[in-house]
Design a protein around this motif. Structure first.
Motif, PDB file in Angstrom:
ATOM      1  N   ALA A 290      26.230  73.233  32.406  1.00 14.39           N
ATOM      2  CA  ALA A 290      25.139  72.344  32.002  1.00 14.39           C
ATOM      3  C   ALA A 290      24.363  71.869  33.226  1.00 14.39           C
ATOM      4  O   ALA A 290      24.846  71.967  34.362  1.00 14.39           O
ATOM      5  N   PRO A 291      23.157  71.340  33.033  1.00 15.97           N
ATOM      6  CA  PRO A 291      22.377  70.821  34.168  1.00 15.97           C
ATOM      7  C   PRO A 291      23.130  69.717  34.905  1.00 15.97           C
ATOM      8  O   PRO A 291      23.760  68.858  34.289  1.00 15.97           O
ATOM      9  N   GLY A 292      23.079  69.757  36.236  1.00 15.01           N
ATOM     10  CA  GLY A 292      23.670  68.691  37.032  1.00 15.01           C
ATOM     11  C   GLY A 292      25.156  68.800  37.263  1.00 15.01           C
ATOM     12  O   GLY A 292      25.800  67.818  37.642  1.00 15.01           O
ATOM     13  N   THR A 293      25.736  69.976  37.067  1.00 12.13           N
ATOM     14  CA  THR A 293      27.182  70.127  37.277  1.00 12.13           C
ATOM     15  C   THR A 293      27.520  70.663  38.667  1.00 12.13           C
ATOM     16  O   THR A 293      28.681  70.967  38.952  1.00 12.13           O
ATOM     17  N   LEU A 487      28.967  59.871  26.549  1.00 11.89           N
ATOM     18  CA  LEU A 487      27.752  60.612  26.230  1.00 11.89           C
ATOM     19  C   LEU A 487      28.066  62.082  25.963  1.00 11.89           C
ATOM     20  O   LEU A 487      27.590  62.663  24.971  1.00 11.89           O
ATOM     21  N   ASN A 488      28.868  62.693  26.814  1.00  5.77           N
ATOM     22  CA  ASN A 488      29.191  64.115  26.622  1.00  5.77           C
ATOM     23  C   ASN A 488      30.069  64.340  25.400  1.00  5.77           C
ATOM     24  O   ASN A 488      29.916  65.340  24.685  1.00  5.77           O
ATOM     25  N   ASN A 489      30.994  63.422  25.141  1.00  7.32           N
ATOM     26  CA  ASN A 489      31.812  63.542  23.923  1.00  7.32           C
ATOM     27  C   ASN A 489      30.938  63.482  22.677  1.00  7.32           C
ATOM     28  O   ASN A 489      31.152  64.227  21.707  1.00  7.32           O
ATOM     29  N   GLN A 490      29.947  62.607  22.701  1.00 14.01           N
ATOM     30  CA  GLN A 490      29.044  62.475  21.557  1.00 14.01           C
ATOM     31  C   GLN A 490      28.176  63.722  21.396  1.00 14.01           C
ATOM     32  O   GLN A 490      27.920  64.180  20.276  1.00 14.01           O
ATOM     33  N   LEU A 491      27.724  64.301  22.526  1.00  7.70           N
ATOM     34  CA  LEU A 491      26.895  65.511  22.463  1.00  7.70           C
ATOM     35  C   LEU A 491      27.678  66.698  21.914  1.00  7.70           C
ATOM     36  O   LEU A 491      27.159  67.481  21.108  1.00  7.70           O
ATOM     37  N   VAL A 492      28.932  66.853  22.347  1.00  8.59           N
ATOM     38  CA  VAL A 492      29.760  67.953  21.835  1.00  8.59           C
ATOM     39  C   VAL A 492      29.980  67.792  20.337  1.00  8.59           C
ATOM     40  O   VAL A 492      29.891  68.758  19.562  1.00  8.59           O
ATOM     41  N   ASP A 499      27.457  73.850  26.118  1.00  5.42           N
ATOM     42  CA  ASP A 499      26.354  74.219  27.008  1.00  5.42           C
ATOM     43  C   ASP A 499      25.364  73.076  27.172  1.00  5.42           C
ATOM     44  O   ASP A 499      24.701  72.958  28.198  1.00  5.42           O
ATOM     45  N   LEU A 500      25.246  72.245  26.142  1.00  8.10           N
ATOM     46  CA  LEU A 500      24.233  71.189  26.132  1.00  8.10           C
ATOM     47  C   LEU A 500      24.871  69.847  26.466  1.00  8.10           C
ATOM     48  O   LEU A 500      24.975  68.949  25.629  1.00  8.10           O
TER      49      LEU A 500
END
Length: 568
Positions: A290-293, A487-492, A499-500
């Protein structure tokens, strides 16, 4: 370029006795280049500190305190003792530490340190017994007079003895030579680091490898600086036209060097490589995430791990990172590492080979020009003992099939030159070409970019894919760390895709007070992309992770959502 040193009764070569090898000169150049302030001035303290921290040039003077941190006493004083090294080899134009014309070119990676030292030795003038000499010129003339193309330290010493120039200091008590060979060994080391010689480690000899005959190269010396009665003249006039002289040498040497590389490489049919035995790293790999990793950030450490044949690991501290970057930049300057970025206009001509206008021709004409991949592949082919790396940032942003062409077959591990099933192709220019097994390809790919070209299936199976995940452990602020994880848990959960996600780099070295800036400039624009400009979805995801007691969402209907801190 170099200043005149004080007169001696033997070959002094003072600067080289104290600091041997090309890396010392390169360290001075890069430390100075990265120590400029906003108006271009250089501070001696910064230069000295960078030499200590980044290049470890004065490592013998660093003392470890009880806490383990480096303690360097007398920075300026120590630095001034090393100052003549940079002055004599043309790093600075004066005491203000402004980089010279050539040193700037090294810092900007327009020429290599080997090319720099070759020209510096053309300019190095030393007074011995009130007579001006150029050590490089004496070596070249000695080779011509004795019919030699291969030399060792004894031969070099003999050349100076033929010119009645002692190579060792005189003992004032006995009147005899001390025979310490310091200057001789230092000069020999510098000759090894020029474009004129190749070094044979087995018998410690230097062989002349430049394409022009020695007598033609000698004609490039500016004999005005070397006149017998020119001791005082040289001290006053040495700097008058040296930049013009260096430009003349630079153009000529670089032009010859390019031709020399073309003729030296030959083609793969003349070269035998052995099968690869070190499998620490795959020859083709792509860092994706993902961006910023930290994909691009990691490439410097990964490239150096490949060069050194070591396992890959990220630097544990800022000091380690600086040391790695110093080594990385040195490898770039000598052509062992190449960095390029793909984009939609990038093509086969830039990557492999194509036609370019011939600017040296008086009429409109074109010449075949090698691209970045072919250049490093040819260098790696001629140096089978060492690893080479090409880094391709944003590899999926280019038209992969168009850019790689026949490389899709040649880069496969068992098709590399030196492997059991080695293959070569004939390029449109008629040149035979293969990809050596010591050239490693490292790509980076942003897995969130669904709107651009995906990796070709045929190319995908030839690469190993290494995922770069968001790493919240690198975030020091606990509030930001928890927010990123939520935030990432919610996005998954919401998008059903890894990927997002949002990378950790947006939050590195930041505090919770920086959250409005981070979200408004970076995170919210990404969320709009992830949710295809669905305002309600973006608002929902922000509200699910935001601390409503400290921050609020601003929705004014005429622009995108943004957050602000709630002022008490």
């Amino acid at each position: 370029m170099p200043a005149i040193v004080n007169n001696h009764n033997f070959l002094y070569f003072d600067s080289l006795i104290r600091n041997q090898r090309a890396n010392s000169i390169l360290s001075f150049i890069m430390a100075t280049y990265h120590s400029k302030d906003n108006v271009g001035h250089v501070d001696q303290e910064k230069v000295a500190r960078r030499l200590i921290d980044a290049y470890n040039l004065f490592r013998n003077d660093i003392r470890k305190s009880e806490t383990g941190s480096g303690n360097y006493p007398g920075t300026i004083e120590k630095f001034k003792k090393q100052y003549t090294l940079g002055r004599e080899f043309g790093v600075w134009t004066g005491k203000d530490l402004n980089l010279s014309y050539l040193a700037e070119k090294v810092a900007k990676q327009e020429i290599t340190i080997r090319e720099y030292l070759s020209i510096a030795l053309f300019n190095f003038v030393e007074p011995v017994n009130q007579k001006m000499i150029n050590p490089l010129k004496i070596v070249f003339e000695g080779m011509i007079n004795n019919g030699l193309d291969t030399i060792d330290t004894n031969k070099v010493k003999y050349f100076f003895e033929q010119n009645e120039i002692p190579v060792d200091p005189i003992d004032e008590t006995t009147g005899e030579n001390k025979k310490n060979n310091n200057a001789l060994n230092s000069l020999y080391d510098l000759l090894e680091n020029t474009v004129f010689f190749t070094y044979n480690a087995e018998n410690k000899t230097l062989t002349y490898c430049f394409p022009k005959p020695l007598n033609e190269v000698i004609a490039k010396f500016n004999t005005h600086y070397l006149c017998d009665d020119g001791f005082n003249l040289a001290k006053t006039e040495i700097g008058n036209d040296q930049e013009k002289y260096c430009q003349y040498l630079l153009k000529d040497v670089l032009h010859i060097q390019n031709k020399w590389e073309e003729t030296k490489m030959g083609n793969c049919l003349d070269i035998t490589l052995h099968p690869r035995t070190d499998t620490t790293h795959p020859v083709n790999q792509i860092l994706y995430g993902a961006p910023g990793t930290g994909k691009t950030y990691s490439t410097a450490e990964l490239a150096m791990a490949i060069i050194k044949r070591e396992p890959f690991k990220l630097s544990a501290s800022a000091e380690e990172r600086q040391q790695i970057l110093a080594q990385y930049n040195r490898c770039i300057s000598v052509g062992k590492i190449v960095f390029t970025t793909f984009h939609q206009s990038y093509g086969y001509e830039e990557f492999i080979q194509g036609l370019r206008p011939d600017t040296d021709s008086s009429t409109l004409s074109f010449k075949t020009t090698d691209g970045v991949f072919k250049q490093i592949a040819d260098r790696a082919m001629s140096d089978g003992e060492n690893n080479y790396v090409i880094i391709i940032d944003e590899i999926n942003r280019g038209n992969i099939s168009k850019i790689f062409g026949e490389l899709i077959t040649l880069i496969e591990e068992d098709k590399r030159w030196g492997e059991p099933n080695q293959l070569n192709v004939t390029l449109p220019s008629g040149e035979v070409f293969a990809v050596p097994n010591n050239l490693y390809i490292v790509g980076t790919m942003n897995s969130a970019d669904k709107s651009i070209s995906l990796i070709d299936t045929a190319l995908r199976r030839r690469f190993s894919f290494v995922e770069q995940k968001p790493d919240s452990s690198l975030i020091l602020d606990l509030s930001l760390k928890k927010l990123l994880e939520n935030l990432n848990n919610q996005l998954v959960k919401d998008l059903n895709s890894t990927d997002l996600l949002i990378g950790h780099s947006y939050f590195i070295n930041k505090s919770i007070d920086d959250l409005p800036f981070i979200f408004n400039s970076s995170i919210i624009p990404l969320l709009y992309e992830y949710y295809f400009d669905n305002r309600k979805k973006v608002l929902s995801i922000i509200n699910s992770v935001l601390d409503s007691d400290k921050f609020k969402v601003i929705d004014d209907n005429v622009g995108r959502l943004r957050i602000e801190e709630i002022r008490q």
